[in-house]
Scaffold this active site. Structure first.
Site, PDB file in Angstrom:
ATOM      1  N   LYS A 201      10.443  -7.002   1.642  1.00 46.68           N
ATOM      2  CA  LYS A 201       8.998  -6.789   1.550  1.00 46.68           C
ATOM      3  C   LYS A 201       8.681  -5.316   1.325  1.00 46.68           C
ATOM      4  CE  LYS A 201       4.619  -7.003   1.666  1.00 46.68           C
ATOM      5  NZ  LYS A 201       3.796  -7.388   2.802  1.00 46.68           N
ATOM      6  N   GLY A 252      -4.440   2.957  -2.447  1.00 47.10           N
ATOM      7  CA  GLY A 252      -5.016   2.585  -1.160  1.00 47.10           C
ATOM      8  C   GLY A 252      -4.500   1.249  -0.680  1.00 47.10           C
ATOM      9  N   CYS A 255      -0.642  -1.708   1.971  1.00 49.24           N
ATOM     10  CA  CYS A 255       0.693  -2.101   1.523  1.00 49.24           C
ATOM     11  C   CYS A 255       1.360  -0.969   0.753  1.00 49.24           C
ATOM     12  CB  CYS A 255       0.612  -3.361   0.654  1.00 49.24           C
ATOM     13  SG  CYS A 255       0.171  -4.847   1.570  1.00 49.24           S
TER      14      CYS A 255
END
Length: 406
Positions: A201, A252, A255
């Site tokens: 991830k 922004g 993540c």
């Protein structure tokens, strides 16, 4: 019954999706006001398709509470902030949720952590917390990591179609959790170990951050020698093995602007390219602010009150301002002791910054230079209203003659 812990941008849509696909779900959040809002039938943020999904889930019997439930399955979707100095993940909310779950869970319960964490976080923080309380992992409780893979603005579609990764100590437990997600997820679901799930991830978001940083650096190079960065990227992307993303005013959200720092914090002597890429992205709001100064000077604008920033969210068509480049730009401007620029965003009904407007036409009427920081559909559909204005477009959405680009 599944108890979803944390009803924010990730937890709420996940809980609604599961409930609307036949699973018994109770959502838990410590925020009493948020829970009260959900219990009177109102959503807590704007997202295309969320209202419809919310109504389906309500009809299916979803419930919301501030209490943790006695059950055998938990999904944890709480925030994972990072320390801006050490660049390391702060797992306090995850650990707190785990400890609260231990107070009520059934023996052999499975805890699925959806929150994005740095590789090794579950080993460093979650397992010790369980062991200190006398829990035997694999017997008293099962740990699983199923990192979320959705983004505001396209959540519903991505929940349904994005591929998923499930990390588990025991593959049979991973397969059981896979069945839960298969109830709604049409993408491929891979079962692996926890640390691999943690790493994949973070790596996905880091890849995108580095690609964006390359585009942003190209923009600075092209600006220095008066070249069109967009045309150059377009031509380069005609090559079958090249896919350069677009430059912008910054990065922004929670993540791409955050996750890569986890690797920098944990591997400071190894993550050199990532470190420089993140610094490049973090420097873009200052670059945009300097461009504003240049454009003001070129057009004989000396009054900052005649300049307006369009867009406060971190991306188009959402009301999510986390790590917003516009807010970063305003913070930088404040450090220079300048009068705050005027701002407007159709997705924010309440003031979140000084000099914020809530009527588009009034905003336009009070400025000479508009800086497009976010390409909301509203601005793209009302380009005719910008005629006669000086336009600085950081998102490549305006084709009016004389528009300034990055």
């Amino acid at each position: 019954m599944i108890n979803v812990i944390g009803l924010g941008y990730i937890g709420l849509p996940t809980a609604l999706m599961m409930a609307s696909h036949g699973l018994e779900v109770i959502g838990t959040d410590y925020n009493k006001e948020l829970v009260a809002t959900l219990n009177v039938g109102k959503t807590t943020f704007k997202e295309e398709g969320l209202e419809e999904l919310f109504n389906l889930a309500l009809n299916a019997g979803i419930k919301f509470t501030t209490e943790y439930q006695v059950t055998d399955t938990y999904i944890v979707s709480v925030p994972t902030p990072y320390d801006k100095f050490s660049k390391k993940v702060d797992a306090c909310y995850v650990v707190s949720a785990i400890k609260s779950i231990m107070d009520v869970c059934l023996k052999g319960a499975t805890v699925v952590i959806e929150s994005t964490v740095s590789p090794g976080t579950i080993d460093k923080y979650v397992r010790p917390a369980l062991q200190q309380c006398g829990y035997v992992i694999g017997e008293d409780i099962n740990l699983v990591h199923a990192p979320e893979r959705i983004i505001p603005g396209n959540m519903i579609y991505e929940l349904l179609h994005n591929n998923r990764t499930i990390g588990a100590d025991d593959k049979s437990i991973g397969e059981k959790v896979k069945k839960i997600y298969t109830s709604f997820c049409q993408g491929e679901i891979v079962v692996t170990d926890i640390r691999t799930a943690e790493m994949t991830k973070v790596v996905e978001n880091t890849f995108r951050a580095v690609n964006i940083a390359f585009a942003n650096e190209l923009a600075k190079i092209c600006r220095h020698d008066n070249m069109d960065v967009y045309e150059i990227i377009s031509i380069c992307n005609m090559h079958p093995r090249v896919n350069i993303l677009q430059p912008g005013p910054g990065v922004g959200g929670h993540c791409i602007s955050v996750d890569p720092w986890f690797l920098v914090g944990d591997y400071p002597s190894l993550a050199k390219v990532i470190d420089e890429a993140m610094k490049t992205n973090d420097g873009m709001p200052d670059f945009i602010l300097n461009r504003i100064y240049e454009i003001m000077k070129e057009n004989n604008i000396s009054d900052f009150s005649r300049v307006g920033l369009y867009g406060l969210s971190y991306k188009e068509n959402v009301d999510d301002s986390r790590e917003s480049p516009t807010l970063q730009l305003l913070e930088s401007q404040e450090r220079h002791l300048a009068i705050p620029l005027k701002t407007y965003d159709p997705y924010f009904e309440h003031d979140i910054v000084p000099n914020q407007y809530h009527e588009f036409d009034k905003f336009l009427g009070d400025i000479d230079l508009i800086v497009i920081m976010v390409s909301h559909n509203q601005i793209k559909e009302n380009m005719n209203k910008l005629k006669g204005k000086i336009v600085f477009d950081t998102r490549r959405c305006c084709d009016l003659p004389g528009t300034y680009k990055i």
